[in-house]
Design a protein around this motif. Structure first.
Motif: not given
Length: 328
Positions: A11-13, A29, A31-35, A37, A41, A58
């Motif tokens: 869920t995070r970088r 998979k 989370n490339e943006t680290d935003t 979820l 999502q 989360d």
């Protein structure tokens, strides 16, 4: 052909070395943006993944778990605390939960001592004064704080972190007292040079510094409430590097503003990143953005534990760091 690797959603970088190893071992998979979820999502990830790797940002509750897919069999939490996960419901649905214990104690204890020093020696006030351009030079009466040596420290929660704090406090010449659900073994107590206080109220009334090092559970919610904080000396300070929910933040803010407590060092907050603005405005408070465990070493070691938990599960065994409701 479909992949035989486990489907893992992170869920995070995480540190690059951890993400690389996860990608080598599993169908991952990231989370490339680290935003963080959204709830939608996260729910979608629960529906599709074999393994979810969440963090403390989360919240995974019963409603979300009710929508989990049949393939989801492990929530490999990246972190030691699991109060953001409904472990009991997960267990009922046949979903294992694991965490990453035992790697954060020293870093968190270091930050606890740093916050003690920062508040007692008035680092925030001195730094702000200097950076404002108002400093006119040294004065023998300016920014007088208090030394740690000889002060009484009360540790709330004598687990791994509390014990690490006690060892450091001894090096600073502090007198260590502690309150815990159970008294630690006498040999450990002797090694830590710590005195057990069966009554939390009595400990709070006698110490100069309170360090909160216990997890957030239903029994520790607002353990440090208004009534208990009023037992403390007006010269006492509160340090929290554990969980924000253990402290009644509104009551703490009121007492700090009224001069009923001397200061506070907080790395965690009751409502996550929603911090009381009246608390932020105080000069006798040092606030940090949940960075007690933020070292390169800790983050990599946490990731290694996540990988071991998933790999062990993939090999048909129970994760070594499995969490069950009876542990909470």
């Amino acid at each position: 052909m479909p992949s035989s690797k486990l489907s893992v959603v992170v869920t995070r970088r995480l540190p690059a070395t951890v993400e690389k190893r996860l990608s080598e071992l599993f169908d991952v998979k990231l989370n490339e943006t680290d935003t963080p979820l959204s709830r939608e999502q996260l729910t979608a990830a629960l529906r599709t993944a074999d393994v979810l790797v969440p963090t403390l940002s989360d919240t995974i509750d019963a409603g979300m778990l009710a929508q989990a897919g049949d393939n989801l069999r492990l929530i490999a939490n990246y972190g030691s605390g699991v109060d953001h996960i409904d472990v009991a419901t997960a267990r009922q649905r046949g979903i294992l939960v694991s965490n990453t214990p035992g790697v954060l104690a020293d870093d968190t204890a270091d930050m606890t001592m740093a916050l003690m020093l920062a508040v007692m020696r008035r680092f925030r006030e001195g730094s702000s004064h200097l950076q404002s351009g108002d400093w006119q030079g040294w004065s023998p009466s300016a920014f007088l704080g208090a030394r740690l040596g000889g002060k009484r420290l009360g540790i709330l929660g004598m687990g791994q972190v509390g014990s690490a704090v006690a060892r450091r406090a001894n090096a600073f010449g502090m007198q260590v007292f502690y309150h815990n659900r159970k008294r630690v073994h006498k040999d450990a107590e002797s090694a830590l040079n710590a005195t057990y206080c069966e009554s939390l109220d009595q400990m709070l009334a006698r110490v100069d510094v309170v360090s909160i090092n216990c997890p957030h559970t239903p029994s520790t919610f607002h353990l440090l409430n208004a009534r208990r904080m009023k037992l403390m000396k007006p010269s006492a300070i509160v340090i929290n590097t554990s969980r924000g929910e253990v402290v009644d933040e509104n009551a703490l803010t009121r007492m700090l503003r009224a001069g009923e407590l001397a200061g506070a060092g907080l790395d965690v907050f009751e409502h996550g990143n929603e911090i009381n603005p009246r608390l932020r405005d105080l000069n006798n408070v040092m606030l940090l953005p949940h960075m007690a465990s933020a070292t390169e070493e800790a983050r990599v070691e946490m990731g290694e534990k996540v990988i071991i938990n998933i790999k062990t599960f993939a090999d048909g065994h129970r994760p070594p760091d499995q969490v069950v409701p009876s542990m909470l």
